[in-house]
Design a protein around this motif. Structure first.
Motif, short mmCIF file in Angstrom:
data_model
loop_
_atom_site.label_atom_id
_atom_site.label_comp_id
_atom_site.label_asym_id
_atom_site.label_seq_id
_atom_site.Cartn_x
_atom_site.Cartn_y
_atom_site.Cartn_z
N THR A 79 0.81 -1.22 0.00
CA THR A 79 0.00 0.00 0.00
C THR A 79 0.84 1.27 0.00
O THR A 79 0.36 2.35 0.31
CB THR A 79 -0.94 0.02 1.22
N GLN A 80 2.10 1.14 -0.35
CA GLN A 80 2.97 2.31 -0.36
C GLN A 80 2.98 2.97 -1.73
O GLN A 80 3.12 2.30 -2.75
CB GLN A 80 4.39 1.87 0.00
N PHE A 86 -4.61 1.67 -8.70
CA PHE A 86 -4.39 0.49 -7.85
C PHE A 86 -4.45 -0.77 -8.69
O PHE A 86 -5.07 -0.78 -9.75
CB PHE A 86 -5.49 0.38 -6.78
N VAL A 130 -4.27 -5.98 -2.63
CA VAL A 130 -4.38 -4.67 -3.28
C VAL A 130 -3.00 -4.01 -3.31
O VAL A 130 -2.31 -3.94 -2.30
CB VAL A 130 -5.36 -3.76 -2.49
N LEU A 131 -2.60 -3.54 -4.49
CA LEU A 131 -1.31 -2.88 -4.63
C LEU A 131 -1.55 -1.44 -5.06
O LEU A 131 -2.28 -1.19 -6.02
CB LEU A 131 -0.46 -3.58 -5.69
N ALA A 132 -0.96 -0.50 -4.34
CA ALA A 132 -1.18 0.90 -4.67
C ALA A 132 -0.13 1.38 -5.66
O ALA A 132 1.02 0.97 -5.60
CB ALA A 132 -1.09 1.74 -3.39
N HIS A 180 -12.52 -4.45 -1.66
CA HIS A 180 -11.34 -3.95 -2.37
C HIS A 180 -11.56 -2.51 -2.75
O HIS A 180 -10.68 -1.66 -2.59
CB HIS A 180 -11.10 -4.75 -3.66
N GLN A 204 -11.41 -0.15 0.20
CA GLN A 204 -10.03 0.04 0.63
C GLN A 204 -9.32 1.02 -0.30
O GLN A 204 -8.60 1.92 0.15
CB GLN A 204 -9.32 -1.33 0.62
N CYS A 205 -9.52 0.85 -1.60
CA CYS A 205 -8.86 1.73 -2.58
C CYS A 205 -9.34 3.16 -2.44
O CYS A 205 -8.55 4.10 -2.53
CB CYS A 205 -9.10 1.23 -4.00
N LEU A 264 -7.64 4.69 0.60
CA LEU A 264 -6.23 4.98 0.31
C LEU A 264 -6.10 6.16 -0.64
O LEU A 264 -5.21 7.01 -0.50
CB LEU A 264 -5.55 3.75 -0.31
N ARG A 297 -4.06 9.69 -0.14
CA ARG A 297 -3.02 10.09 -1.09
C ARG A 297 -3.34 11.47 -1.67
O ARG A 297 -2.44 12.28 -1.89
CB ARG A 297 -2.92 9.05 -2.22
#
Lengths: 298, 241
Positions: free
Chosen positions: A45-46, A216, A225-227, A269, A272-273, A276, A280
């Protein structure tokens, strides 16, 4: 204990070659560690580090250079005067291009260009009436030229460059040149409008917190989940994607594009996105504000 | 009245197998949108585009009027994203599956492309079936629009698969536009394939929208089933003595 005899000679090759030949396997080696980590050494999530510079380009109403990770986009805003009757639905035209490329644009670039135009139109970034030129039937129309300096098509970096450039855009005051006239579309004559070189006024945007674009990925199988996806390896290995355009805080969302690929994307999902993305957006707002305050902005 | 109450039966219709020189063809009409799709494949592929382990998919979108622009590129990209995981590409390596989408009537106003996209997705799926291209599941798509009304100040009104006239009437009051495509198996929703949501909306609205789209897509699936049954009956007419 006898040594195991290898069946064949092992080939030694660099990690870079491994990444090019088998990106999904390469990616899997990293992401299946505990805790999972990406080849760029970011946690799932970075986000990428972001740097923004504004007002660096001459001969523009506003400009910006935005760098996120390895992707760099430069945006310059200029304008031209047209008859109000010829004005289309948008007062802002965007064009995205890759520096140093020749020939017709590739399909992915055209898709990004169209997405930017539609998102800018729907997001209603500024009130077009502030571009009307007083005492004439003419209006100013803004053109944003975004150049990508990296070979990767990054819609989110291009969009960020557009927002940052608009945030510092100053419209020069139009001055009527009394001694010259021009024909308008309906054959009347109007004084020629020139731009003052000294007086400018700030373009007022409809947003205090800007609607940034954040992307994402959602992995097949694990649903991790990948940011902020970046690079060939991540794009080849992560098929599900969610792109969100939103400002920070409780405000509404401007754009949500989702493409599942082979992944299963659930409402959790997406929740969460969105959370995030809002965090951001706040972070990017603060980076831009700091830059404008400290740097060569207004 | 919540969106859950507004499920109207899909006023959509489909025709198949009317183009003779391609492997499969289908036309999808919903609202005032009408799209024809032809599919040929698996057929011979250019050496340049050949892939060693999977079939290559070529998607071309042609507008009803005017020249092709970046808007068609955008539609091509979205249609590809929907069908790449659905077509069983690894059954036919080193071949080409060519999909041509001809927009007859976009059904959209100048600023939107949602009806075009959802009609194109449905027509493409019917054409793939008609061509006998192996697919893993059913696909169906719909367009949902939220807009302000004079009456209600807090709750937005909803249009589902609207006609162009309906869109033009509410154009100034549009709050958000959503195109949603689902994957179905056995007539039941399996998972979300694609969404494009543009405008100004909240997280709750978008989830409500996905739920409504799920019901509509199940009903669209029924329409597709009937069209396929009719098509097969028509093609089997020679069997009747």
């Amino acid at each position: 204990m006898s040594e195991l005899q290898p069946f064949a000679e092992t080939l030694s090759s660099s990690p870079q070659l491994f990444a090019r030949l088998l990106p999904t396997v390469y990616f899997d080696k990293y992401i299946s560690l505990d805790p999972p980590i990406r080849p760029s050494l970011r946690s799932p999530t970075q986000f990428r580090p972001c740097r923004i510079n504004t007002s660096a380009l001459p001969n523009t109403f506003g400009s910006s250079v935005v760098r996120m990770g390895e992707c760099i986009a430069v945006c310059g805003i200029t304008g031209y005067i047209i008859d109000s009757s010829e004005a289309g639905p948008s007062a802002l035209y965007t064009n995205v291009d890759i520096v140093g490329r020749t020939g017709p644009p590739q399909s992915e670039l055209m898709s990004v260009s169209e997405w930017m135009y539609e998102t800018a139109l729907a997001a209603n970034l500024f009130d077009p009436t502030q571009l009307k030129i007083e005492d004439t039937a003419q209006t100013l129309v803004l053109q944003a030229q975004v150049q990508l300096l990296s070979q990767m098509y990054s819609g989110d970096v291009a969009w960020a460059a557009l927002l940052a450039a608009l945030a510092v855009t100053r419209i020069p005051k139009p001055v009527l040149a009394d001694d010259e006239e021009t024909l308008t579309a309906d054959f009347a004559t109007e004084p020629v409008v020139r731009f003052s070189t000294s007086e400018t006024r700030k373009l007022e945007l409809n947003y205090d917190s800007l609607p940034w674009c954040i992307n994402f990925g959602v992995m097949e199988g694990t649903g991790l989940v990948l940011a902020d996806l970046e690079g060939r390896v991540e794009e080849a290995s992560v098929q599900g994607s969610i792109t969100i355009v939103t400002s920070a805080g409780e405000s509404s969302i401007q754009n949500l594009s989702l493409s599942a690929g082979n992944s299963v994307i659930s409402k959790d999902h997406i929740r969460q996105c969105i959370a995030l993305a809002k965090r951001r957006a706040a972070e990017l707002d603060s980076i831009l504000k700091t830059q404008i305050h400290n740097g060569n902005g207004l | 009245m919540t969106v859950q109450d507004i499920v109207r039966p899909s006023a959509a219709s489909a025709k198949t197998s009317f183009l003779y020189r391609v492997d499969g063809s289908a036309s999808w009409t919903v609202g005032t949108a009408n799209v024809i799709v032809s599919v040929s494949g698996p057929i011979e592929v250019n050496k340049r585009e050949e892939l060693p382990d999977v079939a290559t998919v070529e998607i071309v979108v042609r507008p009803g009027t005017g020249v092709t622009s970046t808007r068609e590129q955008f539609l091509q990209d979205r249609i590809r994203k929907v069908f790449a995981p659905v077509i069983v590409l690894d059954l036919h390596p080193r071949t080409l599956i060519q999909i041509v989408v001809q927009i007859v009537q976009s059904g959209d106003t100048k600023m939107l492309n949602t009806m075009t996209l959802s009609a194109s997705i449905n027509a493409t799926y019917m054409a793939l079936l008609d061509a006998g291209v192996p697919v893993r599941s059913t696909v169906s798509a719909t367009s949902i629009i939220y807009y302000k009304t004079q009456a209600q100040t807090s709750k937005a009104a909803v249009l589902i698969d609207p006609t162009r006239t309906e869109l033009e009437r509410i154009e100034k009051d549009i709050l958000s536009v959503h195109t949603v495509a689902y994957e179905l198996k056995g007539g039941k929703i399996e998972r979300l394939l694609l969404t494009e949501s543009v405008g100004s909306f909240t997280e709750d609205q978008v989830f409500e929208c996905y739920d409504s789209a799920a019901k509509i897509c199940e009903s669209t699936n029924e329409t597709m089933r009937e069209a396929v049954i009719n098509g097969v009956q028509r093609k089997s007419r020679w069997r009747e003595t």
